[in-house]
Design an enzyme around this catalytic site. Sequence first.
Site, PDB file in Angstrom:
ATOM      1  N   LYS A   1       6.439 -16.059  -3.017  1.00  0.00           N
ATOM      2  CA  LYS A   1       7.417 -15.049  -2.602  1.00  0.00           C
ATOM      3  C   LYS A   1       8.840 -15.577  -2.743  1.00  0.00           C
ATOM      4  O   LYS A   1       9.761 -14.845  -3.131  1.00  0.00           O
ATOM      5  CB  LYS A   1       7.133 -14.617  -1.168  1.00  0.00           C
ATOM      6  CG  LYS A   1       5.837 -13.800  -1.073  1.00  0.00           C
ATOM      7  CD  LYS A   1       5.323 -13.722   0.330  1.00  0.00           C
ATOM      8  CE  LYS A   1       4.141 -12.776   0.428  1.00  0.00           C
ATOM      9  NZ  LYS A   1       3.436 -12.863   1.713  1.00  0.00           N
TER      10      LYS A   1
ATOM     11  N   GLY B   1      -1.259  -6.570   6.328  1.00  0.00           N
ATOM     12  CA  GLY B   1      -2.133  -5.555   6.899  1.00  0.00           C
ATOM     13  C   GLY B   1      -2.168  -4.316   6.024  1.00  0.00           C
ATOM     14  O   GLY B   1      -1.290  -4.094   5.186  1.00  0.00           O
TER      15      GLY B   1
ATOM     16  N   ASP C   1       1.503 -19.067  -0.849  1.00  0.00           N
ATOM     17  CA  ASP C   1       1.899 -17.652  -0.862  1.00  0.00           C
ATOM     18  C   ASP C   1       3.406 -17.505  -0.559  1.00  0.00           C
ATOM     19  O   ASP C   1       4.117 -16.767  -1.249  1.00  0.00           O
ATOM     20  CB  ASP C   1       1.059 -16.886   0.176  1.00  0.00           C
ATOM     21  CG  ASP C   1       1.395 -15.416   0.207  1.00  0.00           C
ATOM     22  OD1 ASP C   1       0.968 -14.687  -0.699  1.00  0.00           O
ATOM     23  OD2 ASP C   1       2.123 -15.002   1.140  1.00  0.00           O
TER      24      ASP C   1
ATOM     25  N   VAL D   1      -5.825  -3.435   1.065  1.00  0.00           N
ATOM     26  CA  VAL D   1      -4.652  -2.642   0.686  1.00  0.00           C
ATOM     27  C   VAL D   1      -5.050  -1.436  -0.174  1.00  0.00           C
ATOM     28  O   VAL D   1      -4.572  -0.315   0.044  1.00  0.00           O
ATOM     29  CB  VAL D   1      -3.595  -3.509  -0.048  1.00  0.00           C
ATOM     30  CG1 VAL D   1      -2.314  -2.714  -0.274  1.00  0.00           C
ATOM     31  CG2 VAL D   1      -3.281  -4.779   0.735  1.00  0.00           C
TER      32      VAL D   1
ATOM     33  N   VAL E   1       6.424  -8.977  -1.490  1.00  0.00           N
ATOM     34  CA  VAL E   1       7.224  -9.854  -0.621  1.00  0.00           C
ATOM     35  C   VAL E   1       7.483  -9.164   0.714  1.00  0.00           C
ATOM     36  O   VAL E   1       8.019  -8.057   0.759  1.00  0.00           O
ATOM     37  CB  VAL E   1       8.587 -10.215  -1.268  1.00  0.00           C
ATOM     38  CG1 VAL E   1       9.370 -11.161  -0.358  1.00  0.00           C
ATOM     39  CG2 VAL E   1       8.395 -10.856  -2.629  1.00  0.00           C
TER      40      VAL E   1
HETATM   41  N1  LIG Z   1      -3.913  -7.874   2.722  1.00  0.00           N
HETATM   42  C1  LIG Z   1      -2.591  -7.881   2.892  1.00  0.00           C
HETATM   43  O1  LIG Z   1      -2.081  -7.781   4.020  1.00  0.00           O
HETATM   44  C2  LIG Z   1      -1.677  -8.003   1.707  1.00  0.00           C
HETATM   45  C3  LIG Z   1      -0.284  -7.930   1.916  1.00  0.00           C
HETATM   46  C4  LIG Z   1       0.580  -7.990   0.815  1.00  0.00           C
HETATM   47  C5  LIG Z   1       0.053  -8.151  -0.452  1.00  0.00           C
HETATM   48  N2  LIG Z   1      -1.318  -8.257  -0.630  1.00  0.00           N
HETATM   49  C6  LIG Z   1      -1.814  -8.407  -2.012  1.00  0.00           C
HETATM   50  O2  LIG Z   1      -2.531  -7.242  -2.355  1.00  0.00           O
HETATM   51  C7  LIG Z   1      -3.584  -7.565  -3.271  1.00  0.00           C
HETATM   52  C8  LIG Z   1      -4.897  -7.056  -2.674  1.00  0.00           C
HETATM   53  O3  LIG Z   1      -5.139  -7.710  -1.447  1.00  0.00           O
HETATM   54  P1  LIG Z   1      -6.302  -7.229  -0.471  1.00  0.00           P
HETATM   55  O4  LIG Z   1      -6.052  -7.922   0.819  1.00  0.00           O
HETATM   56  O5  LIG Z   1      -6.417  -5.760  -0.495  1.00  0.00           O
HETATM   57  O6  LIG Z   1      -7.580  -7.871  -1.198  1.00  0.00           O
HETATM   58  P2  LIG Z   1      -9.112  -7.638  -0.849  1.00  0.00           P
HETATM   59  O7  LIG Z   1      -9.276  -6.942   0.450  1.00  0.00           O
HETATM   60  O8  LIG Z   1      -9.800  -8.948  -1.053  1.00  0.00           O
HETATM   61  O9  LIG Z   1      -9.609  -6.603  -1.995  1.00  0.00           O
HETATM   62  C9  LIG Z   1      -9.624  -6.974  -3.328  1.00  0.00           C
HETATM   63  C10 LIG Z   1     -10.143  -5.818  -4.159  1.00  0.00           C
HETATM   64  O10 LIG Z   1     -10.003  -6.171  -5.525  1.00  0.00           O
HETATM   65  C11 LIG Z   1     -11.207  -5.857  -6.208  1.00  0.00           C
HETATM   66  N3  LIG Z   1     -11.314  -6.769  -7.374  1.00  0.00           N
HETATM   67  C12 LIG Z   1     -11.283  -8.122  -7.366  1.00  0.00           C
HETATM   68  N4  LIG Z   1     -11.362  -8.589  -8.637  1.00  0.00           N
HETATM   69  C13 LIG Z   1     -11.419  -7.491  -9.433  1.00  0.00           C
HETATM   70  C14 LIG Z   1     -11.507  -7.321 -10.825  1.00  0.00           C
HETATM   71  N5  LIG Z   1     -11.543  -8.353 -11.683  1.00  0.00           N
HETATM   72  N6  LIG Z   1     -11.561  -6.054 -11.319  1.00  0.00           N
HETATM   73  C15 LIG Z   1     -11.526  -4.978 -10.490  1.00  0.00           C
HETATM   74  N7  LIG Z   1     -11.441  -5.086  -9.132  1.00  0.00           N
HETATM   75  C16 LIG Z   1     -11.390  -6.341  -8.623  1.00  0.00           C
HETATM   76  C17 LIG Z   1     -12.297  -6.066  -5.182  1.00  0.00           C
HETATM   77  O11 LIG Z   1     -13.420  -5.345  -5.607  1.00  0.00           O
HETATM   78  P3  LIG Z   1     -14.770  -5.230  -4.701  1.00  0.00           P
HETATM   79  O12 LIG Z   1     -14.399  -4.303  -3.582  1.00  0.00           O
HETATM   80  O13 LIG Z   1     -15.756  -4.642  -5.628  1.00  0.00           O
HETATM   81  O14 LIG Z   1     -15.097  -6.614  -4.237  1.00  0.00           O
HETATM   82  C18 LIG Z   1     -11.614  -5.500  -3.941  1.00  0.00           C
HETATM   83  O15 LIG Z   1     -11.788  -4.107  -3.869  1.00  0.00           O
HETATM   84  C19 LIG Z   1      -3.525  -9.088  -3.462  1.00  0.00           C
HETATM   85  O16 LIG Z   1      -2.755  -9.382  -4.582  1.00  0.00           O
HETATM   86  C20 LIG Z   1      -2.790  -9.570  -2.201  1.00  0.00           C
HETATM   87  O17 LIG Z   1      -2.112 -10.784  -2.421  1.00  0.00           O
HETATM   88  C21 LIG Z   1      -2.177  -8.171   0.419  1.00  0.00           C
END
Ligand SMILES: NC(=O)c1ccc[n+]([C@@H]2O[C@H](COP(=O)([O-])OP(=O)(O)OC[C@H]3O[C@@H](n4cnc5c(N)ncnc54)[C@H](OP(=O)(O)O)[C@@H]3O)[C@@H](O)[C@H]2O)c1
Length: 397
Positions: free
Chosen positions: A196, A294, A192, A14, A123
């Site tokens: 929500k 996504g 999850d 994201v 959500v």
């Molecule tokens: N993916 C989806 O479709 C989706 C949909 C709705 C909501 N979300 C929410 O959006 C958020 C992000 O999801 P994502 O899918 O983008 O996760 P992701 O792809 O796993 O990316 C997580 C990012 O957070 C960074 N990170 C983790 N711990 C950290 C810390 N302590 N300090 C600084 N940076 C840190 C990681 O750094 P590195 O790159 O250095 O590892 C990475 O860049 C989550 O809360 C998730 O529940 C996701």
Amino acid sequence: MKQTKIGLIGFGVVGEGVYHVVSQTPSLLACIHKIAIKQSNKTRNAPAHLFTNNVEDLLEDESIDIIVELIDDADAAYVYVTKAIRNGKHVVSANKKMIANHLPELKKLQHEYNVSFLYEASVAGSIPIIRNLEEYYDNDFLKAFTGIVNGSTNFILTQMNENKLSYTDAVTLAQKEGFAESNPALDVEGIDACNKLCILLQHTFGLNTNPNNLLHAGITHLQPSDAAFANKKNFTIKLLARATCAANNDIHAFVLPHFVPNSHALSHVRNEYNGVLLSSTLSDQQFMVGKGAGRYPTSSAVLSDISSLRYQYKYEYRKSKSNTTYHLENNFTIKLYVNYTHCENPISSHAFSQVYEKLESVNRQYIIGDISIQHLKELDWLSNPNISIIAFYDEFK
Ligand SMILES: NC(=O)c1ccc[n+]([C@@H]2O[C@H](COP(=O)([O-])OP(=O)(O)OC[C@H]3O[C@@H](n4cnc5c(N)ncnc54)[C@H](OP(=O)(O)O)[C@@H]3O)[C@@H](O)[C@H]2O)c1
């Protein structure tokens, strides 16, 4: 006009999407000023000078107006978000786990520091459900909602049902597509969706509760014989988060896999799409559908929050200020299918207030009956991998 400076925490599925979307939306009059990540050795698809692995560089930077928190660590997110608010910054987050577990104090904190804390992306991805509950349904009394709110499990169930993928292959594909949480247990165990549900309860009824108080089960225990049963009876299996306002302002809420009739709109919500069905006094039923996971669908919700900060938008939490007080009540009954074919001990009919059907053949054992959610919480069925349970969908029960 002054450009708004954004500090972005997280550059994953994201975070990277939001970086590109903000960079390509000049009308937003905003720029990503700094990006905090965890591992400094990864190759990034953005200029190197923007990155730091010290979040304090963002939180202590007085020129930054908005912190956009998009990391996969709810505990760290809580520390960053609360510090950002205390430092007078507006915060946009998608972290449903962190929000569901800390919402009452986050509400209080943003009020105390007079900043906005927005989380539309937490959500149902791109469906603008929180803003609608806050604004459109401000005065129209909401009676119930049912939601497919986890894009990853909906994708997995669709792939298993339509493309006959195995459960493991479907989970792997969901991860590859960027729909799954970095810890997929959060998705497939229904956690999850429960987080929500907790957030939706706040914006629908003004109900403060914690995910631990809500009954939830995911899709990990479902068996091929459940899919066969669903096909035979013209049902589709969907993981639903549900809440209904019953007599005495009791709120009945839970997350369970459901048999949804194939004729119902919810059964047509496929793959990573989400759907939220609302029932209200004046508008009756309304159904919102959109991509629930996504990179870009989630970025669109984050973008909308950032954009609304240009006119100082805040959630008013009007439902929690109304004169009506709602209570979470688990003493209500649902119609449940319990498959115990692979279980050592048979399930007793006594657990049910009414039994509709019971099959005990050599190869297959299941029971269908009415059971109270309170009683279901007390039994060990939900944690037993050899028992699958599926509720029957009925209109707002
Ligand atoms: N993916 C989806 O479709 C989706 C949909 C709705 C909501 N979300 C929410 O959006 C958020 C992000 O999801 P994502 O899918 O983008 O996760 P992701 O792809 O796993 O990316 C997580 C990012 O957070 C960074 N990170 C983790 N711990 C950290 C810390 N302590 N300090 C600084 N940076 C840190 C990681 O750094 P590195 O790159 O250095 O590892 C990475 O860049 C989550 O809360 C998730 O529940 C996701």
